[in-house]
Motif scaffolding. Structure first.
Motif, PDB file in Angstrom:
ATOM      1  N   ARG A   8       8.227  68.181 -64.029  1.00 49.88           N
ATOM      2  CA  ARG A   8       9.665  68.385 -63.404  1.00 49.88           C
ATOM      3  C   ARG A   8      10.132  69.372 -63.922  1.00 49.88           C
ATOM      4  O   ARG A   8      10.489  68.865 -64.987  1.00 49.88           O
ATOM      5  CB  ARG A   8      10.064  67.065 -62.887  1.00 49.88           C
ATOM      6  N   LYS A   9      10.649  70.506 -63.271  1.00 47.18           N
ATOM      7  CA  LYS A   9      11.338  71.514 -63.978  1.00 47.18           C
ATOM      8  C   LYS A   9      12.565  71.661 -63.506  1.00 47.18           C
ATOM      9  O   LYS A   9      12.482  71.836 -62.095  1.00 47.18           O
ATOM     10  CB  LYS A   9      10.632  73.020 -64.041  1.00 47.18           C
ATOM     11  N   LEU A  10      13.880  71.636 -63.777  1.00 43.65           N
ATOM     12  CA  LEU A  10      15.064  71.595 -62.915  1.00 43.65           C
ATOM     13  C   LEU A  10      15.638  72.957 -63.308  1.00 43.65           C
ATOM     14  O   LEU A  10      15.726  73.360 -64.612  1.00 43.65           O
ATOM     15  CB  LEU A  10      15.958  70.499 -63.600  1.00 43.65           C
ATOM     16  N   PHE A  11      16.176  73.685 -62.583  1.00 44.57           N
ATOM     17  CA  PHE A  11      16.847  74.903 -62.596  1.00 44.57           C
ATOM     18  C   PHE A  11      18.262  74.935 -62.207  1.00 44.57           C
ATOM     19  O   PHE A  11      18.887  74.051 -61.176  1.00 44.57           O
ATOM     20  CB  PHE A  11      16.036  76.301 -61.669  1.00 44.57           C
ATOM     21  N   VAL A  71      17.005  74.853 -71.657  1.00 47.52           N
ATOM     22  CA  VAL A  71      18.048  74.289 -72.320  1.00 47.52           C
ATOM     23  C   VAL A  71      17.722  72.643 -72.285  1.00 47.52           C
ATOM     24  O   VAL A  71      16.489  72.518 -71.539  1.00 47.52           O
ATOM     25  CB  VAL A  71      19.432  74.348 -71.482  1.00 47.52           C
ATOM     26  N   SER A  72      18.299  71.802 -73.033  1.00 51.95           N
ATOM     27  CA  SER A  72      18.052  70.629 -73.084  1.00 51.95           C
ATOM     28  C   SER A  72      18.380  69.684 -71.706  1.00 51.95           C
ATOM     29  O   SER A  72      19.278  70.202 -70.839  1.00 51.95           O
ATOM     30  CB  SER A  72      18.665  69.770 -74.100  1.00 51.95           C
ATOM     31  N   ILE A  73      17.705  68.521 -71.582  1.00 53.97           N
ATOM     32  CA  ILE A  73      18.373  67.856 -70.114  1.00 53.97           C
ATOM     33  C   ILE A  73      19.818  67.442 -70.057  1.00 53.97           C
ATOM     34  O   ILE A  73      20.733  67.830 -69.196  1.00 53.97           O
ATOM     35  CB  ILE A  73      17.478  66.414 -70.248  1.00 53.97           C
ATOM     36  N   ALA A 121      15.430  73.241 -67.336  1.00 56.11           N
ATOM     37  CA  ALA A 121      15.087  72.165 -68.261  1.00 56.11           C
ATOM     38  C   ALA A 121      14.007  71.491 -67.686  1.00 56.11           C
ATOM     39  O   ALA A 121      13.882  71.244 -66.578  1.00 56.11           O
ATOM     40  CB  ALA A 121      16.464  71.143 -68.295  1.00 56.11           C
ATOM     41  N   VAL A 122      13.081  70.916 -68.521  1.00 58.63           N
ATOM     42  CA  VAL A 122      11.768  70.343 -68.549  1.00 58.63           C
ATOM     43  C   VAL A 122      12.192  69.011 -68.497  1.00 58.63           C
ATOM     44  O   VAL A 122      12.503  68.368 -69.690  1.00 58.63           O
ATOM     45  CB  VAL A 122      10.876  70.692 -69.246  1.00 58.63           C
ATOM     46  N   ASP A 123      11.971  68.111 -67.514  1.00 61.43           N
ATOM     47  CA  ASP A 123      12.162  66.705 -67.865  1.00 61.43           C
ATOM     48  C   ASP A 123      11.143  65.920 -68.619  1.00 61.43           C
ATOM     49  O   ASP A 123      10.078  65.875 -68.076  1.00 61.43           O
ATOM     50  CB  ASP A 123      12.208  66.084 -66.354  1.00 61.43           C
ATOM     51  N   PRO A 124      11.226  65.466 -69.845  1.00 65.41           N
ATOM     52  CA  PRO A 124      10.385  64.916 -70.562  1.00 65.41           C
ATOM     53  C   PRO A 124       9.732  63.588 -69.784  1.00 65.41           C
ATOM     54  O   PRO A 124       8.625  63.027 -70.315  1.00 65.41           O
ATOM     55  CB  PRO A 124      11.156  64.708 -71.708  1.00 65.41           C
ATOM     56  N   LEU A 125      10.621  62.852 -68.976  1.00 64.23           N
ATOM     57  CA  LEU A 125      10.222  61.585 -68.527  1.00 64.23           C
ATOM     58  C   LEU A 125       9.574  61.707 -67.339  1.00 64.23           C
ATOM     59  O   LEU A 125       9.782  60.606 -66.520  1.00 64.23           O
ATOM     60  CB  LEU A 125      11.445  60.688 -68.917  1.00 64.23           C
ATOM     61  N   ALA A 126       9.517  62.636 -66.785  1.00 64.35           N
ATOM     62  CA  ALA A 126       9.127  62.932 -65.432  1.00 64.35           C
ATOM     63  C   ALA A 126       7.852  62.245 -64.982  1.00 64.35           C
ATOM     64  O   ALA A 126       6.885  62.231 -65.810  1.00 64.35           O
ATOM     65  CB  ALA A 126       8.757  64.200 -64.909  1.00 64.35           C
ATOM     66  N   ARG A 127       7.661  61.344 -63.998  1.00 65.37           N
ATOM     67  CA  ARG A 127       6.475  60.461 -63.551  1.00 65.37           C
ATOM     68  C   ARG A 127       6.306  60.724 -62.073  1.00 65.37           C
ATOM     69  O   ARG A 127       7.202  61.074 -61.190  1.00 65.37           O
ATOM     70  CB  ARG A 127       6.991  58.996 -63.791  1.00 65.37           C
TER      71      ARG A 127
END
Length: 353
Positions: free
Chosen positions: A147-150, A290-292, A320-326
């Motif tokens: 998941r990538k958030l913009f 950037v960080s979450i 930001a890339v969500d490191p906990l995306a499931r």
């Protein structure tokens, strides 16, 4: 002595098992195993009154080592992405869903479904989109979800990336993934003709599935990009551009790329954005990572400024890339598909099988 009144911790091999688990996910498993086999067992048996000092010492020691391993893993991820290290206390406890948090609109949330044969470079293409480097070593992908958030021009966007290529042996599961996809990236290798044939079959499958969902008489037009990867292996090439145009037609979005040297990827990412109605700044070269926590503060700050008369600067595009995306549960995906089908004249059973 009554054995029910004394708790024995299984000590043998516990440190050896812990040391053998080197990944973050594996360390998480170790932590769960220790909790389930030791502490949880003690709590579930009211007759257990004491845990020996040696047993408690081992539990605390392993817990401490697990925390150290987790911190080193977090530090490694932060340094590899080139971002300033963020305290793990500030990280979210779970996956960040902008729609659930009320930080964006449904039209700004998209799912990209990636399909193709094995060993064609899908994982490395996704890594490039996430802002990471090419990985030479090949590891078969069971299922990848990112998941990538913009944050672009004051708007928040969420792009989910599902690599569903390993679902070929599970037709119903793959069909569900196809039905939930908004944009499709079909990848083959220019040095493998069979992988190109598989992409052609996949494209027809997607069109038929979408047409059935929408109750269309003819195959549906789908937002799909065809990617011929490994363009750097020109000497081993067996699929020509003219052959792709002849079989798929001139109107298809086709790009020759190399996940290794990066050629062709920018145009392909722009095409994905255009087909999905996303801003051009979603291409990796058009924004900074950037960080979450930083990303969340930007979204919340932007929401606060919307109600004020004096609007502050929007800032440069970032992601930001969500490191906990499931991956969302199959039940939620099924509900999503059923919701789409009920938008027709009358609600009907979703055709997954």
């Amino acid at each position: 002595m009554n054995t029910a009144e004394k708790f024995y911790l299984p000590v043998d091999g516990i440190f050896e098992m812990f040391d053998s688990l080197t990944g973050h996910h594996q360390a998480h498993i170790t932590h769960q195993v220790l909790q389930s086999t030791a502490l949880t067992s003690a709590l579930q048996h009211p007759k257990v009154s004491n845990i020996s000092k040696t047993g408690m010492g081992i539990i605390k020691s392993v817990r401490g080592r697990w925390r150290q391993h987790d911190k080193r893993a977090a530090s490694s991820r932060s340094s590899s992405s080139g971002n300033r290290q963020v305290s793990t206390d500030r990280l979210p406890k779970g996956s960040v869903d902008l729609l659930d948090l009320g930080l964006t609109k449904p039209k700004n949330c998209h799912r990209v479904v990636v399909l193709g044969a094995q060993r064609v470079g899908k994982t490395n293409i996704l890594q490039r989109f996430l802002g990471k480097e090419f990985e030479e070593r090949y590891e078969p992908t069971a299922e990848d979800f990112h998941r990538k958030l913009f944050h672009i021009r004051g708007e928040a966007y969420q792009v989910d990336l599902l690599d569903a290529s390993n679902e070929r042996d599970f037709p119903a599961k793959r069909r569900l993934s196809i039905l939930t996809g908004d944009i499709f990236l079909l990848v083959f290798s220019l040095d493998d003709k069979d992988s190109f044939s598989e992409v052609c079959e996949l494209l027809n499958e997607i069109k038929a599935a979408k047409a059935k969902l929408l109750k269309l008489k003819n195959p549906a037009r789908v937002p799909a990009v065809i990617c011929g990867n490994k363009a750097d292996l020109e000497a081993q090439r067996v699929v020509s551009r003219s052959e792709v145009a002849e079989i798929l037609g001139e109107g298809v979005s086709f790009f020759e790329t190399s996940a290794k040297d990066g050629s062709g990827l920018e145009g392909m990412f722009r095409a994905l954005a255009s087909l999905g109605g996303l801003p051009a700044e979603t291409s990796p070269s058009r924004h900074q990572i950037v960080s979450i926590p930083t990303y969340q503060s930007l979204c919340i700050g932007q929401q606060g400024r919307r109600g004020s008369r004096t609007r502050g600067p929007i800032g440069a595009p970032c992601a930001a890339v969500d490191p906990l995306a499931r991956r969302p549960s199959f039940s939620s995906d099924l509900q999503l598909v059923l919701g789409s089908s009920t938008k027709q004249h009358k609600p009907e059973r979703c055709q997954i099988q």
